[in-house]
Design a protein around this motif. Structure first.
Motif, mmCIF file in Angstrom:
data_model
loop_
_atom_site.group_PDB
_atom_site.id
_atom_site.type_symbol
_atom_site.label_atom_id
_atom_site.label_comp_id
_atom_site.label_asym_id
_atom_site.label_seq_id
_atom_site.Cartn_x
_atom_site.Cartn_y
_atom_site.Cartn_z
ATOM 1 N N MET A 61 -15.879 -0.337 -13.763
ATOM 2 C CA MET A 61 -15.553 0.164 -12.436
ATOM 3 C C MET A 61 -14.503 1.260 -12.516
ATOM 4 O O MET A 61 -13.566 1.183 -13.317
ATOM 5 C CB MET A 61 -15.048 -0.975 -11.537
ATOM 6 N N THR A 62 -14.656 2.279 -11.695
ATOM 7 C CA THR A 62 -13.628 3.310 -11.611
ATOM 8 C C THR A 62 -12.447 2.755 -10.823
ATOM 9 O O THR A 62 -12.629 1.940 -9.909
ATOM 10 C CB THR A 62 -14.164 4.569 -10.904
ATOM 11 N N PRO A 63 -11.226 3.158 -11.155
ATOM 12 C CA PRO A 63 -10.066 2.647 -10.420
ATOM 13 C C PRO A 63 -10.178 2.937 -8.930
ATOM 14 O O PRO A 63 -10.591 4.025 -8.535
ATOM 15 C CB PRO A 63 -8.893 3.408 -11.048
ATOM 16 N N ARG A 64 -9.854 1.957 -8.106
ATOM 17 C CA ARG A 64 -9.916 2.163 -6.664
ATOM 18 C C ARG A 64 -8.763 3.050 -6.228
ATOM 19 O O ARG A 64 -7.710 3.077 -6.872
ATOM 20 C CB ARG A 64 -9.850 0.828 -5.922
ATOM 21 N N PRO A 65 -8.917 3.781 -5.134
ATOM 22 C CA PRO A 65 -7.814 4.612 -4.640
ATOM 23 C C PRO A 65 -6.624 3.754 -4.246
ATOM 24 O O PRO A 65 -6.772 2.607 -3.812
ATOM 25 C CB PRO A 65 -8.416 5.313 -3.406
ATOM 26 N N ALA A 66 -5.455 4.312 -4.415
ATOM 27 C CA ALA A 66 -4.247 3.569 -4.055
ATOM 28 C C ALA A 66 -4.170 3.363 -2.551
ATOM 29 O O ALA A 66 -4.616 4.195 -1.764
ATOM 30 C CB ALA A 66 -3.016 4.338 -4.536
ATOM 31 N N THR A 67 -3.604 2.220 -2.146
ATOM 32 C CA THR A 67 -3.406 1.954 -0.724
ATOM 33 C C THR A 67 -2.249 2.796 -0.220
ATOM 34 O O THR A 67 -1.150 2.739 -0.777
ATOM 35 C CB THR A 67 -3.092 0.469 -0.499
ATOM 36 N N PRO A 68 -2.463 3.621 0.811
ATOM 37 C CA PRO A 68 -1.387 4.508 1.280
ATOM 38 C C PRO A 68 -0.238 3.714 1.884
ATOM 39 O O PRO A 68 -0.423 2.624 2.430
ATOM 40 C CB PRO A 68 -2.088 5.377 2.334
ATOM 41 N N SER A 69 0.960 4.261 1.775
ATOM 42 C CA SER A 69 2.142 3.587 2.324
ATOM 43 C C SER A 69 2.181 3.673 3.842
ATOM 44 O O SER A 69 2.801 2.857 4.505
ATOM 45 C CB SER A 69 3.415 4.198 1.734
ATOM 46 N N SER A 70 1.511 4.679 4.412
ATOM 47 C CA SER A 70 1.437 4.809 5.871
ATOM 48 C C SER A 70 -0.032 4.895 6.282
ATOM 49 O O SER A 70 -0.893 5.241 5.475
ATOM 50 C CB SER A 70 2.186 6.055 6.342
ATOM 51 N N ILE A 71 -0.310 4.581 7.523
ATOM 52 C CA ILE A 71 -1.687 4.584 8.011
ATOM 53 C C ILE A 71 -2.175 6.026 8.151
ATOM 54 O O ILE A 71 -1.550 6.834 8.842
ATOM 55 C CB ILE A 71 -1.790 3.862 9.362
ATOM 56 N N PRO A 72 -3.290 6.372 7.504
ATOM 57 C CA PRO A 72 -3.805 7.744 7.622
ATOM 58 C C PRO A 72 -4.356 8.005 9.016
ATOM 59 O O PRO A 72 -4.640 7.072 9.780
ATOM 60 C CB PRO A 72 -4.907 7.806 6.564
ATOM 61 N N SER A 73 -4.534 9.270 9.333
ATOM 62 C CA SER A 73 -5.021 9.630 10.665
ATOM 63 C C SER A 73 -6.538 9.501 10.780
ATOM 64 O O SER A 73 -7.072 9.462 11.888
ATOM 65 C CB SER A 73 -4.603 11.064 11.009
ATOM 66 N N LEU A 107 -10.787 1.221 12.955
ATOM 67 C CA LEU A 107 -9.910 2.390 12.998
ATOM 68 C C LEU A 107 -9.178 2.517 11.667
ATOM 69 O O LEU A 107 -9.181 1.579 10.859
ATOM 70 C CB LEU A 107 -8.891 2.231 14.130
ATOM 71 N N PRO A 108 -8.535 3.656 11.401
ATOM 72 C CA PRO A 108 -7.708 3.754 10.195
ATOM 73 C C PRO A 108 -6.656 2.643 10.183
ATOM 74 O O PRO A 108 -6.068 2.307 11.216
ATOM 75 C CB PRO A 108 -7.048 5.134 10.326
ATOM 76 N N GLY A 109 -6.443 2.048 9.013
ATOM 77 C CA GLY A 109 -5.467 0.973 8.902
ATOM 78 C C GLY A 109 -6.021 -0.398 9.232
ATOM 79 O O GLY A 109 -5.261 -1.370 9.294
ATOM 80 N N HIS A 110 -7.328 -0.525 9.432
ATOM 81 C CA HIS A 110 -7.936 -1.824 9.734
ATOM 82 C C HIS A 110 -7.714 -2.786 8.566
ATOM 83 O O HIS A 110 -7.668 -2.389 7.415
ATOM 84 C CB HIS A 110 -9.439 -1.633 9.976
ATOM 85 N N VAL A 111 -7.550 -4.053 8.892
ATOM 86 C CA VAL A 111 -7.347 -5.057 7.843
ATOM 87 C C VAL A 111 -8.599 -5.145 6.977
ATOM 88 O O VAL A 111 -9.715 -4.922 7.465
ATOM 89 C CB VAL A 111 -7.032 -6.442 8.441
ATOM 90 N N PRO A 112 -8.466 -5.448 5.688
ATOM 91 C CA PRO A 112 -9.642 -5.585 4.822
ATOM 92 C C PRO A 112 -10.584 -6.659 5.362
ATOM 93 O O PRO A 112 -10.158 -7.759 5.700
ATOM 94 C CB PRO A 112 -9.041 -5.997 3.479
ATOM 95 N N THR A 113 -11.848 -6.315 5.465
ATOM 96 C CA THR A 113 -12.838 -7.199 6.081
ATOM 97 C C THR A 113 -14.198 -6.992 5.432
ATOM 98 O O THR A 113 -14.532 -5.878 5.028
ATOM 99 C CB THR A 113 -12.968 -6.903 7.596
ATOM 100 N N ILE A 114 -14.957 -8.078 5.339
ATOM 101 C CA ILE A 114 -16.375 -7.989 4.996
ATOM 102 C C ILE A 114 -17.145 -8.564 6.176
ATOM 103 O O ILE A 114 -16.919 -9.712 6.557
ATOM 104 C CB ILE A 114 -16.715 -8.762 3.709
ATOM 105 N N ALA A 115 -18.019 -7.776 6.770
ATOM 106 C CA ALA A 115 -18.755 -8.211 7.954
ATOM 107 C C ALA A 115 -20.251 -8.075 7.716
ATOM 108 O O ALA A 115 -20.718 -7.031 7.254
ATOM 109 C CB ALA A 115 -18.348 -7.382 9.172
ATOM 110 N N GLU A 116 -20.988 -9.140 8.025
ATOM 111 C CA GLU A 116 -22.446 -9.057 7.982
ATOM 112 C C GLU A 116 -22.918 -8.358 9.251
ATOM 113 O O GLU A 116 -22.371 -8.588 10.335
ATOM 114 C CB GLU A 116 -23.046 -10.458 7.889
ATOM 115 N N VAL A 147 -10.869 2.962 4.002
ATOM 116 C CA VAL A 147 -12.216 3.366 3.608
ATOM 117 C C VAL A 147 -13.186 2.295 4.074
ATOM 118 O O VAL A 147 -12.938 1.096 3.873
ATOM 119 C CB VAL A 147 -12.333 3.558 2.079
ATOM 120 N N ALA A 148 -14.261 2.699 4.722
ATOM 121 C CA ALA A 148 -15.281 1.771 5.198
ATOM 122 C C ALA A 148 -16.596 2.083 4.491
ATOM 123 O O ALA A 148 -17.098 3.205 4.576
ATOM 124 C CB ALA A 148 -15.455 1.881 6.710
ATOM 125 N N ASP A 149 -17.116 1.087 3.784
ATOM 126 C CA ASP A 149 -18.429 1.209 3.144
ATOM 127 C C ASP A 149 -19.437 0.428 3.973
ATOM 128 O O ASP A 149 -19.291 -0.784 4.144
ATOM 129 C CB ASP A 149 -18.402 0.654 1.713
#
Length: 205
Positions: A61-73, A107-116, A147-149
């Motif tokens: 796996m490629t390294p995941r992007p770092a979690t930003p210290s502030s919520i992106p726009s 929205l940006p800054g949403h808590v990590p979630t997996i949704a069916e 990031v939302a996949d």
């Protein structure tokens, strides 16, 4: 020799698993670079020194992007189908996904979630523009780095759906459901009814 290796590795992995259960981190806390299990590698080299230790999935796996210290726009969206990529690294203001628990806004800054996902509308909001897709099913993976996949089995832009064909299909599957005699026929007809009902509701509002 391999039986001895399996016993030794089993003891090591059991101990490691017990430790990990006591203090297991959330997936978003996993470091960007994969950690190597030194105990496993040590044990492997003792038993089978002439073979390299097997690699785990995280090694590829490629390294995941770092979690930003502030919520992106902006929210970064990747929207893929088995045969195509609809959106790749698209920065948007918000997406609304048809989760099985109900419509879920992200929205940006949403808590990590997996949704069916269930049959319904995916709305992509970018300023005053809203792009809508009809999804059949799938999953949405929301990461801590905004990031939302979104992975769907099938999807089509809402404006390309023919209402007359949808209502015709709904009538046909409703008839099939009422006349079904086996569990398989009932299940297939019910899926058709659910999907066409969702499409009909999506178009007519």
């Amino acid at each position: 020799m391999f039986r001895q290796a399996s016993r030794l590795l089993a003891r090591t992995t059991t101990a490691t698993a017990s430790a990990s259960r006591r203090g297991r981190a959330f997936s978003t806390d996993v470091p960007a670079t994969p950690a190597h299990d030194s105990n496993f590698i040590e044990s492997w080299k003792k038993v089978i020194p002439h073979l390299d230790p097997p690699k785990t999935p995280s090694s590829f796996m490629t390294p995941r992007p770092a979690t930003p210290s502030s919520i992106p726009s902006k929210l970064t969206v990747n929207f893929v189908l088995p045969y195509a990529s609809e959106l790749s690294g698209k920065e948007v203001d918000m997406v609304i996904v048809p989760a099985t628990t109900g419509q879920m806004g992200v929205l940006p800054g949403h808590v990590p979630t997996i949704a069916e996902l269930k049959p319904g509308i995916l709305s992509v909001h970018e300023g005053n523009d809203v792009t809508k897709y009809f999804l059949s099913s799938g999953f949405a993976l929301i990461h801590a780095n905004s990031v939302a996949d979104i992975i769907a089995v099938e999807a089509v832009p809402l404006d390309r759906i023919d209402l007359a064909l949808v209502q015709k299909g709904l009538a046909e599957f409703t008839q099939k459901l009422s006349s079904a005699t086996t569990d398989l026929e009932k299940a297939e007809a019910q899926i058709g009814v659910d999907v066409h009902s969702a499409m009909n509701s999506a178009i007519t509002g």
